[in-house]
Design an enzyme around this catalytic site. Structure first.
Site, mmCIF file in Angstrom:
data_model
loop_
_atom_site.group_PDB
_atom_site.id
_atom_site.type_symbol
_atom_site.label_atom_id
_atom_site.label_comp_id
_atom_site.label_asym_id
_atom_site.label_seq_id
_atom_site.Cartn_x
_atom_site.Cartn_y
_atom_site.Cartn_z
ATOM 1 N N HIS A 1 5.733 -13.048 7.063
ATOM 2 C CA HIS A 1 5.942 -11.638 6.735
ATOM 3 C C HIS A 1 7.156 -11.495 5.829
ATOM 4 C CE1 HIS A 1 6.285 -7.274 7.169
ATOM 5 N NE2 HIS A 1 5.018 -7.328 7.521
ATOM 6 N N SER B 1 0.831 -1.220 0.000
ATOM 7 C CA SER B 1 0.000 0.000 0.000
ATOM 8 C C SER B 1 0.861 1.263 0.000
ATOM 9 C CB SER B 1 -0.989 0.015 1.171
ATOM 10 O OG SER B 1 -0.375 -0.355 2.375
ATOM 11 N N HIS C 1 -2.030 -8.972 1.549
ATOM 12 C CA HIS C 1 -1.723 -7.729 2.297
ATOM 13 C C HIS C 1 -2.871 -7.498 3.292
ATOM 14 C CE1 HIS C 1 0.161 -3.990 3.201
ATOM 15 N NE2 HIS C 1 -0.254 -3.245 2.180
ATOM 16 N N ARG D 1 2.585 -5.607 16.838
ATOM 17 C CA ARG D 1 1.204 -5.150 16.704
ATOM 18 C C ARG D 1 0.255 -6.289 17.085
ATOM 19 N NH1 ARG D 1 1.534 -3.296 10.545
ATOM 20 N NH2 ARG D 1 2.477 -5.367 10.479
HETATM 21 N N1 NMX Z 1 1.217 -20.014 5.011
HETATM 22 C C1 NMX Z 1 1.696 -20.851 4.070
HETATM 23 N N2 NMX Z 1 2.756 -20.602 3.303
HETATM 24 C C2 NMX Z 1 3.404 -19.444 3.535
HETATM 25 C C3 NMX Z 1 3.009 -18.533 4.522
HETATM 26 C C4 NMX Z 1 1.850 -18.842 5.269
HETATM 27 N N3 NMX Z 1 1.347 -18.021 6.197
HETATM 28 N N4 NMX Z 1 3.850 -17.497 4.508
HETATM 29 C C5 NMX Z 1 4.755 -17.729 3.534
HETATM 30 N N5 NMX Z 1 4.473 -18.905 2.949
HETATM 31 C C6 NMX Z 1 5.140 -19.496 1.787
HETATM 32 C C7 NMX Z 1 5.049 -18.540 0.617
HETATM 33 O O1 NMX Z 1 3.780 -18.628 -0.029
HETATM 34 C C8 NMX Z 1 6.217 -18.999 -0.239
HETATM 35 O O2 NMX Z 1 5.817 -20.171 -0.914
HETATM 36 P P1 NMX Z 1 6.352 -20.493 -2.416
HETATM 37 O O3 NMX Z 1 7.841 -20.668 -2.253
HETATM 38 O O4 NMX Z 1 5.621 -21.712 -2.796
HETATM 39 O O5 NMX Z 1 6.005 -19.296 -3.250
HETATM 40 C C9 NMX Z 1 7.253 -19.390 0.819
HETATM 41 O O6 NMX Z 1 6.520 -19.628 2.036
HETATM 42 C C10 NMX Z 1 8.293 -18.319 1.077
HETATM 43 O O7 NMX Z 1 7.610 -17.110 1.375
HETATM 44 P P2 NMX Z 1 8.244 -16.019 2.366
HETATM 45 O O8 NMX Z 1 9.510 -15.531 1.742
HETATM 46 O O9 NMX Z 1 8.313 -16.546 3.735
HETATM 47 O O10 NMX Z 1 7.104 -14.898 2.387
HETATM 48 P P3 NMX Z 1 6.902 -13.682 1.379
HETATM 49 O O11 NMX Z 1 7.790 -12.577 1.810
HETATM 50 O O12 NMX Z 1 7.000 -14.117 -0.041
HETATM 51 O O13 NMX Z 1 5.376 -13.301 1.644
HETATM 52 C C11 NMX Z 1 3.475 -12.927 3.012
HETATM 53 C C12 NMX Z 1 4.967 -12.654 2.828
HETATM 54 C C13 NMX Z 1 2.963 -12.068 4.175
HETATM 55 C C14 NMX Z 1 2.730 -12.505 1.748
HETATM 56 C C15 NMX Z 1 3.283 -14.439 3.301
HETATM 57 O O14 NMX Z 1 3.902 -14.774 4.518
HETATM 58 C C16 NMX Z 1 1.817 -14.846 3.349
HETATM 59 O O15 NMX Z 1 1.227 -15.129 2.306
HETATM 60 N N6 NMX Z 1 1.175 -14.865 4.576
HETATM 61 C C17 NMX Z 1 -0.232 -15.125 4.691
HETATM 62 C C18 NMX Z 1 -1.049 -13.918 4.287
HETATM 63 C C19 NMX Z 1 -0.920 -12.805 5.295
HETATM 64 O O16 NMX Z 1 -1.030 -12.997 6.495
HETATM 65 N N7 NMX Z 1 -0.712 -11.570 4.801
HETATM 66 C C20 NMX Z 1 -0.727 -10.376 5.675
HETATM 67 C C21 NMX Z 1 0.641 -9.696 5.825
HETATM 68 C C22 NMX Z 1 0.506 -8.487 6.713
HETATM 69 N N8 NMX Z 1 -0.292 -7.425 6.085
HETATM 70 O O17 NMX Z 1 -1.217 -6.923 6.658
HETATM 71 O O18 NMX Z 1 0.000 -7.035 4.946
HETATM 72 C C1 MLT Z 2 1.893 -3.876 6.646
HETATM 73 O O1 MLT Z 2 1.498 -3.444 7.740
HETATM 74 O O2 MLT Z 2 1.967 -3.151 5.637
HETATM 75 C C2 MLT Z 2 2.196 -5.326 6.523
HETATM 76 O O3 MLT Z 2 2.719 -5.854 7.702
HETATM 77 C C3 MLT Z 2 2.916 -5.726 5.269
HETATM 78 C C4 MLT Z 2 4.332 -5.302 5.097
HETATM 79 O O4 MLT Z 2 4.923 -4.581 5.880
HETATM 80 O O5 MLT Z 2 4.890 -5.754 4.075
#
Ligand code: NMX
Ligand code: MLT
Length: 425
Positions: A307, A231, A261, A316
């Protein structure tokens, strides 16, 4: 002139000078390099952005203008907004001045309500919020001044004016989205005696003082998360083309509406409620483990965990958890969130993919809203948006103040990449 504008006007010249000197004297120093994995993997870890409003340390989490978020949880969101903008917390006089500014601009034009009412009954609340912001764009002072021929050094002033008006009006737009979308009755008029968060709670239709406390915390905790999250980065890129703050915020919030996100807060509560339904009540630790594996084995992510930057429990999340522990530890939805916190990091570690198995901000926030009767989870990202507007708009005002250029990194073709690394197949 408002006190926040005075305070910014006093700080901007020195910062401009510093940025100019940095670019001139140290412009060719290397601060980061880019690997193939980073170019293909969301630029993770590439240092190519400057953002002073806040910093996210992998092991500590959010630090706003040098102060860890855990030390700011008793503050009003207005204080955080001032701090994000100016660099320090306001004194009592500056806070009052900002609150006066917000209450003077809280009312929204009738057209916003008319457009929201004309939207499909099934429209997502984020779609409605973003549409409402775009209706407000007609009042952009930045666009008007630009069209009149404004000097580059003046950009920050109407950018600040638009941002102040936007933050003032967002609770009314967001509350109208809630009441129209979920057929709660006519929009409720703001109460100028209330602080920004309590007024939002009031316009939603909930005057319980404990709910207002929770809203203050909620709106503080989501306010900013440095410059590279979807964002903030999107708002930054769009604003760098000199699109006004309304367009820029609408774009940034369109990114927040994605399930990886901000929309993860909606997904989290669905995840928790589905578990409760499946097991006929708050699940045991064994049942949480079984359910988390089911989700992972079906190729989905566990929402609220993981994350891109954090490598520890999000402070948080800890702050929301402490609020629930204090006020309603026995609530079955809260108890399930707490149980997930015990079990899911272990499951994700065993699964072996996520680099961070710990909960992020979205894992626990929904349980608090649900407890206070805000059960429409597809509304949750709207609350996140109202708070996040403060951070991304503070970033935008500073970008204009220091004369940042249009964002335009260089892309390469896959063929170029293959040649560059000597790819032979
Ligand atoms: N559940 C399952 N798999 C996961 C998760 C999770 N919670 N988190 C990461 N992975 C997987 C990810 O999909 C990736 O798989 P692949 O290699 O098949 O593509 C692998 O682990 C490596 O990912 P990371 O490097 O650990 O995470 P990345 O930085 O790419 O993504 C998020 C960060 C936040 C997008 C990821 O952890 C996620 O999808 N979490 C669940 C959704 C979520 O809670 N999002 C909210 C974040 C906070 N916000 O408000 O924005
Ligand atoms: C946020 O608050 O924007 C989320 O934790 C996602 C991020 O920092 O990448």
């Amino acid at each position: 002139m408002s006190m926040i504008k005075d305070a910014l006007a006093a700080k901007i010249p020195a910062m401009r000078e510093e940025m100019k000197t940095l670019a001139k004297e140290y412009g060719d120093k290397v601060i980061s390099e880019v690997t193939v994995a980073q170019a293909l993997g969301g630029m993770r870890g590439v240092k190519g952005l400057v953002c002073d409003t806040s910093l996210v340390e992998p092991d500590k989490g959010l630090i706003i203008r040098g102060i860890p978020i855990s030390e700011l949880t008793d503050r009003l969101p207005e204080e955080i907004f001032y701090q994000l903008m100016v660099g320090e917390l306001p004194d009592a006089k500056a806070l009052k001045d900002l609150q006066k500014e917000f209450s003077e601009h809280v009312a929204i034009p009738k057209e916003v309500i008319d457009v929201l009412k004309a939207m499909p009954k099934t429209a997502h609340p984020m779609d409605m919020l973003i549409t409402g912001i775009l209706v407000l764009e007609d009042g952009s002072v930045f666009r008007q001044k630009y069209d009149e021929g404004m000097a580059k050094t003046d950009y920050w002033e109407p950018a600040l004016e638009d941002s102040l008006r936007l933050v003032a009006k967002l609770p009314a737009v967001a509350a109208a989205v809630y009441r129209i979308r979920f057929e709660k009755g006519a929009p409720i008029a703001p109460d100028p005696k209330l602080d920004w968060a309590a007024n939002y709670a009031h316009m939603l239709g909930n005057d319980d003082p404990e709910f207002a406390d929770m809203m203050r915390l909620y709106l503080v905790l989501h306010s900013d998360h440095e410059g590279g999250n979807v964002s903030a980065f999107t708002t930054h890129v769009v604003a760098s083309a000199l699109s006004d703050p309304y367009y820029s915020l609408a774009a940034g919030l369109s990114g927040l509406a994605g399930p990886l996100h901000g929309l993860a807060n909606q997904e989290c509560l669905i995840f928790i409620l589905q578990m409760i339904e499946k097991y006929g009540g708050a699940p045991t630790e064994e049942q949480v483990e079984e359910y988390a594996w089911e989700v992972l084995n079906s190729g989905r992510v566990v929402p609220g965990y993981g994350h891109a930057v954090l490598r520890a429990t999000d402070p948080r999340f800890t702050a929301f958890h402490a609020f629930g522990e204090k006020h309603f530890p026995e609530d079955p939805v809260f108890a399930t969130v707490a149980r997930c916190f015990k079990v899911i990091p272990k499951v994700l570690t065993e699964h072996g993919k996520a680099k961070n198995p710990w909960p992020n901000v979205d894992a626990g926030s929904g349980a608090l809203l649900y407890h206070y009767g805000l059960t429409e989870m597809n509304y949750y990202t709207v609350l996140f948006s109202v708070s996040r507007a403060m951070g991304v708009l503070a970033q935008l005002v500073w970008s204009r103040a220091v004369g940042e250029a249009i964002t335009r990194p260089k892309s390469v073709t896959v063929d170029w990449l293959k040649k560059q690394v000597g790819f032979t197949g």
